[in-house]
Design a protein around this motif. Structure first.
Motif, PDB file in Angstrom:
ATOM      1  N   LEU A  17       0.850  -1.177   0.000  1.00 26.07           N
ATOM      2  CA  LEU A  17       0.000   0.000   0.000  1.00 26.07           C
ATOM      3  C   LEU A  17       0.893   1.237   0.000  1.00 26.07           C
ATOM      4  N   PRO A  18       0.348   2.408  -0.302  1.00 24.81           N
ATOM      5  CA  PRO A  18       1.175   3.622  -0.284  1.00 24.81           C
ATOM      6  C   PRO A  18       1.845   3.893   1.072  1.00 24.81           C
ATOM      7  N   ASN A  19       1.252   3.408   2.168  1.00 24.56           N
ATOM      8  CA  ASN A  19       1.863   3.612   3.486  1.00 24.56           C
ATOM      9  C   ASN A  19       2.941   2.579   3.802  1.00 24.56           C
ATOM     10  N   GLY A  20       3.203   1.652   2.899  1.00 23.54           N
ATOM     11  CA  GLY A  20       4.268   0.666   3.083  1.00 23.54           C
ATOM     12  C   GLY A  20       3.795  -0.681   3.602  1.00 23.54           C
ATOM     13  N   ALA A  21       2.518  -0.816   3.952  1.00 27.94           N
ATOM     14  CA  ALA A  21       1.997  -2.091   4.444  1.00 27.94           C
ATOM     15  C   ALA A  21       1.991  -3.122   3.310  1.00 27.94           C
ATOM     16  N   ALA A  22       2.353  -4.362   3.631  1.00 30.48           N
ATOM     17  CA  ALA A  22       2.429  -5.429   2.627  1.00 30.48           C
ATOM     18  C   ALA A  22       1.045  -5.978   2.311  1.00 30.48           C
ATOM     19  N   LEU A  23       0.863  -6.356   1.044  1.00 30.60           N
ATOM     20  CA  LEU A  23      -0.363  -7.014   0.601  1.00 30.60           C
ATOM     21  C   LEU A  23      -0.025  -8.431   0.179  1.00 30.60           C
ATOM     22  N   PHE A  24      -0.923  -9.355   0.497  1.00 24.85           N
ATOM     23  CA  PHE A  24      -0.673 -10.767   0.251  1.00 24.85           C
ATOM     24  C   PHE A  24      -1.752 -11.366  -0.641  1.00 24.85           C
ATOM     25  N   ALA A  25      -1.394 -12.466  -1.305  1.00 21.53           N
ATOM     26  CA  ALA A  25      -2.337 -13.207  -2.144  1.00 21.53           C
ATOM     27  C   ALA A  25      -2.129 -14.695  -1.919  1.00 21.53           C
ATOM     28  N   CYS A  26      -3.181 -15.477  -2.183  1.00 24.91           N
ATOM     29  CA  CYS A  26      -3.050 -16.925  -2.104  1.00 24.91           C
ATOM     30  C   CYS A  26      -2.198 -17.390  -3.298  1.00 24.91           C
ATOM     31  N   PRO A  27      -1.615 -18.577  -3.248  1.00 20.32           N
ATOM     32  CA  PRO A  27      -0.715 -19.022  -4.329  1.00 20.32           C
ATOM     33  C   PRO A  27      -1.360 -19.015  -5.712  1.00 20.32           C
ATOM     34  N   GLU A  28      -2.644 -19.373  -5.795  1.00 17.69           N
ATOM     35  CA  GLU A  28      -3.317 -19.401  -7.093  1.00 17.69           C
ATOM     36  C   GLU A  28      -3.428 -17.999  -7.685  1.00 17.69           C
ATOM     37  N   CYS A  29      -3.815 -17.041  -6.870  1.00 21.55           N
ATOM     38  CA  CYS A  29      -3.968 -15.669  -7.347  1.00 21.55           C
ATOM     39  C   CYS A  29      -2.615 -15.000  -7.576  1.00 21.55           C
ATOM     40  N   ALA A  30      -1.620 -15.326  -6.764  1.00 21.10           N
ATOM     41  CA  ALA A  30      -0.299 -14.722  -6.908  1.00 21.10           C
ATOM     42  C   ALA A  30       0.310 -15.063  -8.260  1.00 21.10           C
ATOM     43  N   ALA A  31       0.087 -16.281  -8.741  1.00 21.90           N
ATOM     44  CA  ALA A  31       0.616 -16.668 -10.046  1.00 21.90           C
ATOM     45  C   ALA A  31      -0.006 -15.835 -11.156  1.00 21.90           C
ATOM     46  N   ALA A  32      -1.259 -15.456 -11.001  1.00 20.58           N
ATOM     47  CA  ALA A  32      -1.930 -14.653 -12.015  1.00 20.58           C
ATOM     48  C   ALA A  32      -1.582 -13.169 -11.905  1.00 20.58           C
ATOM     49  N   LEU A  33      -1.224 -12.704 -10.715  1.00 22.04           N
ATOM     50  CA  LEU A  33      -0.959 -11.286 -10.505  1.00 22.04           C
ATOM     51  C   LEU A  33       0.484 -10.876 -10.753  1.00 22.04           C
ATOM     52  N   THR A  34       1.422 -11.796 -10.646  1.00 24.84           N
ATOM     53  CA  THR A  34       2.825 -11.437 -10.831  1.00 24.84           C
ATOM     54  C   THR A  34       3.156 -11.360 -12.311  1.00 24.84           C
ATOM     55  N   PRO A  35       3.942 -10.365 -12.702  1.00 24.09           N
ATOM     56  CA  PRO A  35       4.277 -10.220 -14.121  1.00 24.09           C
ATOM     57  C   PRO A  35       5.260 -11.286 -14.580  1.00 24.09           C
ATOM     58  N   GLU A  36       5.205 -11.596 -15.855  1.00 22.85           N
ATOM     59  CA  GLU A  36       6.147 -12.538 -16.455  1.00 22.85           C
ATOM     60  C   GLU A  36       7.517 -11.871 -16.575  1.00 22.85           C
TER      61      GLU A  36
END
Length: 81
Positions: free
Chosen positions: A47-66
């Motif tokens: 987030l803009p305040n520096g807090a980390a955001l998390f995703a489940c493994p299935e969604c993380a694979a779709a959200l991370t760039p190639e």
């Protein structure tokens, strides 16, 4: 910063907190599918305040760039053998 095993910094995507639930902003729910259990572990942004955001493994694979072009990270055992 998010240090990878190769000691390089991975580019972290900054998300707009508007539209995220309080559980997502606290890292207790996946930013994509809202799943709370099991707790998401893949750090995919911040987030803009520096807090980390998390995703489940299935969604993380779709959200991370190639990887860009033909540049692919080496496995840890190859890079440091």
């Amino acid at each position: 910063m998010d240090w990878r095993p190769t000691r390089t910094v991975r580019t972290m995507v900054t998300f707009d907190p508007e539209g995220l639930t309080p559980a997502q902003c606290d890292g207790d729910a996946c930013v994509a599918c809202h799943k709370k259990w099991p707790r998401p572990r893949a750090r995919i942004g911040r987030l803009p305040n520096g807090a980390a955001l998390f995703a489940c493994p299935e969604c993380a694979a779709a959200l991370t760039p190639e990887p860009v072009g033909n540049v692919y990270p080496l496995p840890f055992r190859v890079a440091f053998s």
